[in-house]
Design a protein around this motif. Structure first.
Motif, mmCIF file in Angstrom:
data_model
loop_
_atom_site.group_PDB
_atom_site.id
_atom_site.type_symbol
_atom_site.label_atom_id
_atom_site.label_comp_id
_atom_site.label_asym_id
_atom_site.label_seq_id
_atom_site.Cartn_x
_atom_site.Cartn_y
_atom_site.Cartn_z
ATOM 1 N N LEU A 1 0.804 -1.222 0.000
ATOM 2 C CA LEU A 1 0.000 0.000 0.000
ATOM 3 C C LEU A 1 0.840 1.277 0.000
ATOM 4 N N PRO A 2 1.836 1.415 0.908
ATOM 5 C CA PRO A 2 2.625 2.653 0.907
ATOM 6 C C PRO A 2 3.357 2.887 -0.413
ATOM 7 N N PHE A 3 3.866 1.809 -1.043
ATOM 8 C CA PHE A 3 4.610 1.987 -2.293
ATOM 9 C C PHE A 3 3.704 1.909 -3.520
ATOM 10 N N ARG A 4 2.453 1.581 -3.286
ATOM 11 C CA ARG A 4 1.469 1.471 -4.361
ATOM 12 C C ARG A 4 1.933 0.523 -5.462
ATOM 13 N N HIS A 5 2.591 -0.577 -5.076
ATOM 14 C CA HIS A 5 3.136 -1.472 -6.075
ATOM 15 C C HIS A 5 3.346 -2.853 -5.475
ATOM 16 N N PHE A 6 2.918 -3.900 -6.173
ATOM 17 C CA PHE A 6 3.340 -5.253 -5.778
ATOM 18 C C PHE A 6 4.832 -5.346 -6.020
ATOM 19 N N SER A 7 5.560 -5.991 -5.100
ATOM 20 C CA SER A 7 7.000 -6.007 -5.307
ATOM 21 C C SER A 7 7.647 -7.251 -4.704
ATOM 22 N N THR A 8 8.859 -7.538 -5.203
ATOM 23 C CA THR A 8 9.648 -8.632 -4.641
ATOM 24 C C THR A 8 9.879 -8.378 -3.159
ATOM 25 N N PHE A 9 10.119 -7.109 -2.811
ATOM 26 C CA PHE A 9 10.362 -6.735 -1.412
ATOM 27 C C PHE A 9 9.186 -7.144 -0.525
ATOM 28 N N ALA A 10 7.986 -6.829 -0.987
ATOM 29 C CA ALA A 10 6.808 -7.127 -0.176
ATOM 30 C C ALA A 10 6.702 -8.629 0.074
ATOM 31 N N GLY A 11 6.965 -9.418 -0.975
ATOM 32 C CA GLY A 11 6.918 -10.869 -0.814
ATOM 33 C C GLY A 11 7.969 -11.340 0.163
ATOM 34 N N ALA A 12 9.177 -10.782 0.031
ATOM 35 C CA ALA A 12 10.269 -11.179 0.923
ATOM 36 C C ALA A 12 9.959 -10.772 2.358
ATOM 37 N N PHE A 13 9.320 -9.617 2.525
ATOM 38 C CA PHE A 13 8.924 -9.164 3.856
ATOM 39 C C PHE A 13 7.980 -10.188 4.496
ATOM 40 N N ALA A 14 6.997 -10.613 3.720
ATOM 41 C CA ALA A 14 6.035 -11.584 4.248
ATOM 42 C C ALA A 14 6.732 -12.888 4.629
ATOM 43 N N LEU A 15 7.592 -13.395 3.747
ATOM 44 C CA LEU A 15 8.269 -14.659 4.033
ATOM 45 C C LEU A 15 9.229 -14.507 5.210
ATOM 46 N N GLY A 16 9.938 -13.357 5.254
ATOM 47 C CA GLY A 16 10.869 -13.104 6.350
ATOM 48 C C GLY A 16 10.153 -13.106 7.693
ATOM 49 N N LEU A 17 8.967 -12.500 7.717
ATOM 50 C CA LEU A 17 8.171 -12.488 8.950
ATOM 51 C C LEU A 17 7.931 -13.898 9.461
ATOM 52 N N MET A 18 7.686 -14.815 8.510
ATOM 53 C CA MET A 18 7.384 -16.181 8.920
ATOM 54 C C MET A 18 8.637 -16.904 9.404
ATOM 55 N N MET A 19 9.825 -16.417 8.978
ATOM 56 C CA MET A 19 11.062 -17.066 9.414
ATOM 57 C C MET A 19 11.450 -16.647 10.835
ATOM 58 N N ILE A 20 11.031 -15.426 11.232
ATOM 59 C CA ILE A 20 11.482 -14.886 12.521
ATOM 60 C C ILE A 20 11.174 -15.809 13.703
ATOM 61 N N PRO A 21 9.896 -16.178 13.911
ATOM 62 C CA PRO A 21 9.630 -16.949 15.137
ATOM 63 C C PRO A 21 10.370 -18.284 15.185
ATOM 64 N N ILE A 22 10.493 -18.945 14.012
ATOM 65 C CA ILE A 22 11.170 -20.257 14.022
ATOM 66 C C ILE A 22 12.632 -20.074 14.398
ATOM 67 N N THR A 23 13.309 -19.089 13.754
ATOM 68 C CA THR A 23 14.726 -18.864 14.039
ATOM 69 C C THR A 23 14.914 -18.448 15.494
ATOM 70 N N LEU A 24 14.049 -17.559 15.956
ATOM 71 C CA LEU A 24 14.188 -17.032 17.313
ATOM 72 C C LEU A 24 14.092 -18.127 18.367
#
Lengths: 283, 328
Positions: A130-153
């Motif tokens: 929404l802020p960048f008004r664009h679908f992006s590789t970054f947004a996808g990576a952000f979502a996937l990264g979020l899912m990695m945090i709890p497992i790694t932690l």
């Protein structure tokens, strides 16, 4: 031997056999899945699949080169975002934490771990797309990264806690400061376990589709950059499998085989790293 | 060690070692602060997630209120949205999944924990772990090309002929639908039930089994009357965990449920679930109310899984602690 005892023996054996059958059925599902994928994917996989772009709709042939590269980019960026937060946060929990703060962090991580992946997608959409008004590789990576945090932690914390106390005391007794002890003794002693956890986290998000649908979106061409939408293997499998085209179904099988093969290899690799040798030499 | 190593201050002068120590303390403080910032990020992200879901569904919550949960209409044309058919779909598919997965999973867990020799048990558990690692889109792929045709040719005729008088098994069948999604979900959640239940069963103290066997019970009687009741709460926890997974599962369900918002008693009827409707319509949602209604659905899903996961964790912790608390 009375009839009653015989009957009880029979019931016992019968029920125990039944539980064995349950286990057999559950495990054979894995081999069924593998067999079916290898059969269907193996016959449809070819060189073009790895090297060519998707052909225009309705035209046979083509491949998923862009989706393979897209998935790799997504996973790389996701790791760069998720692993440091999980790893350093885990060090804090295991080494520096004091009571209340630690339990709040733990609780938050467990909560995040339980959030359905589609909801993570909504979150990434409202935070990045929404802020960048664009679908992006970054947004996808952000979502996937979020899912990695709890497992790694949580697993970093767990493996650090498993490092024997005498190693810490030994380092401290030699005059090393606390962070030096952590950096040069505790973390190296636990690195096998932590590496395993990171690999497993990577394997888990590698197959995630739902959070990518409206973040990384999809792309039938090479992605123009990190700020642009990109194709990824899981989303391609989804789109191709529900499409009406025979040739797309074939490619969906091929992509499924590649994706599952990759994930299972990472899993097996990670588990052998963990099981081979004991991370800390026993005295 | 004769050389004066810098990290061996055992004989160093008092003043020197004090400033050295305080510098070290500073280093420790820095490391502590840095790692704390990262740990705090996790909390921040989680709070932000809840906040975003809440604010981005404000419009829908204000307009529909609690009617959102009882309205059947989902029509972007007249801008009217209700969650009922999706909640129904989510609950029915999850119920079907548990109905199949619970007996199978617990049976397998009993075998792995009580009967199988440790080596076989570990090997099978390894395969179960791999099964849990299979991504949902692969289950969806297999669902579309194996379970859906199977449903049309084998399962539907097999259930409809003898049981068609029941409302659950009334026809017709299109292959896709609640039952198909439930079956695929069942296969997906079984590994979770097995892994957690096996662990809980293994944590039951050995003397419980030995006492039962010493009293003359058979292997099965000791398992079913002593070990399983002991582990009851933990097994229930594993079921809650599986339920939370099933409720939030998106891709596999989307691919086989049919994506038609219907409320029908027939399990063969196509339907839709909360996660599927978000996956299918989010990118094409035009208009704020439409998008916010989808986010509101996401909020509902989040709350459902949040409560279930919390309960599951509580139950599992209670049982495993009880197991280890008993002196062995």
């Amino acid at each position: 031997m009375s009839a009653r005892v015989k009957w009880r023996r029979f019931v016992s054996n019968f029920m125990l056999t039944l539980t064995g059958l349950c286990a057999l059925v559950c495990v054979s599902v894995l081999f069924l899945i593998l067999g079916y994928l290898v059969f269907n994917g193996g016959t449809s996989i070819n060189w073009a699949f790895f090297t060519q772009l998707p052909k225009p709709v309705g035209e046979a042939g083509g491949g998923m080169a862009n989706a393979i590269v897209g998935s790799a980019k997504l996973l790389l960026a996701a790791s760069l975002f998720g692993v440091p937060i999980g790893f350093l946060g885990g060090i804090y929990l295991a080494e520096f934490s004091g009571g209340a703060v630690a339990s709040v962090v733990r609780y938050a991580a467990d909560l995040l771990n339980g959030v359905p992946s589609i909801v993570i997608g909504i979150f990434a959409y409202s935070m990045v797309v929404l802020p960048f008004r664009h679908f992006s590789t970054f947004a996808g990576a952000f979502a996937l990264g979020l899912m990695m945090i709890p497992i790694t932690l949580r697993s970093t914390e767990e493996f650090l806690n498993g490092v024997p106390r005498y190693l810490r005391e030994g380092a401290m007794a030699l005059g090393a400061s606390k962070w030096k002890t952590i950096a040069s003794v505790v973390v190296p002693a636990a690195y096998r376990g932590i590496l395993t956890a990171i690999l497993l986290a990577l394997a888990r998000v590698a197959g995630e589709t739902a959070p990518l649908l409206f973040t990384a979106f999809g792309n039938r061409y090479w992605s123009q950059g990190w700020g642009q939408p990109t194709a990824s293997l899981p989303v391609m499998i989804f789109t191709y499998a529900v499409s009406p085209y025979e040739d797309w179904h074939r490619q969906a099988w091929a992509a499924g085989l590649v994706l599952l093969g990759l994930i299972l290899i990472i899993n097996i690799l990670a588990r052998t790293i963990l099981s081979r040798g004991i991370a800390v030499p026993r005295s | 060690m004769a050389t004066s190593g810098t990290t061996l201050p055992n004989a160093g002068p008092v003043t020197g070692s004090r400033s050295f120590l305080s510098r070290l303390r500073d280093g420790d403080e820095i490391a502590r602060l840095i790692t704390m910032v990262f740990a705090a990020t996790v909390v921040l992200i989680t709070l932000l997630l809840v906040y975003e879901l809440w604010t981005n569904s404000a419009l829908a919550r204000a307009k529909f209120g609690l009617h959102f949960f009882v309205t059947q209409v989902w029509d972007p044309v007249i801008d009217q949205y209700g969650a009922l058919p999706f909640m129904y779909g989510t609950l029915v598919t999850s119920a079907v999944a548990l109905f199949i997965a619970v007996p199978l999973g617990i049976g397998a867990a009993i075998f792995l924990a009580e009967l199988a020799p440790p080596r076989i048990s570990d090997t099978l558990q390894f395969f179960i772990d791999l099964l849990a690692a299979v991504p949902s889109v692969i289950y969806g792929l297999l669902g579309v090309f194996i379970v859906v045709p199977l449903m049309r040719t084998v399962i539907f005729p097999g259930l409809n002929k003898p049981l068609g008088f029941l409302p659950f098994f009334k026809g017709p069948s299109y292959g896709v639908g609640f039952l198909t999604a439930g079956i695929v979900l069942a296969i997906m959640v079984i590994p979770y039930i097995i892994s957690v239940s096996r662990e809980v069963l293994l944590s039951v103290p050995r003397d419980q089994r030995e006492a039962a066997l010493a009293l003359g019970s058979t292997r099965w009687e000791s398992t079913w009357n002593v070990v399983v009741p002991f582990a009851k709460t933990g097994i229930l926890g594993s079921i809650f965990l599986a339920l939370a997974r099933a409720l939030g599962e998106t891709m596999a369900v989307t691919m086989v449920i049919g994506n038609v918002p219907t409320i029908s008693a027939s399990l063969f009827s196509p339907g839709d679930s909360i996660a599927s409707v978000i996956a299918n319509q989010f990118t094409e949602a035009t208009g704020d109310l439409y998008l916010q209604s989808l986010v509101a659905l996401g909020l509902v899903l989040f709350l459902m899984t949040f409560i279930l996961n919390g309960l599951a964790r509580l139950l599992i912790v209670v049982t495993t602690q009880r197991g280890s608390g008993v002196p062995t």
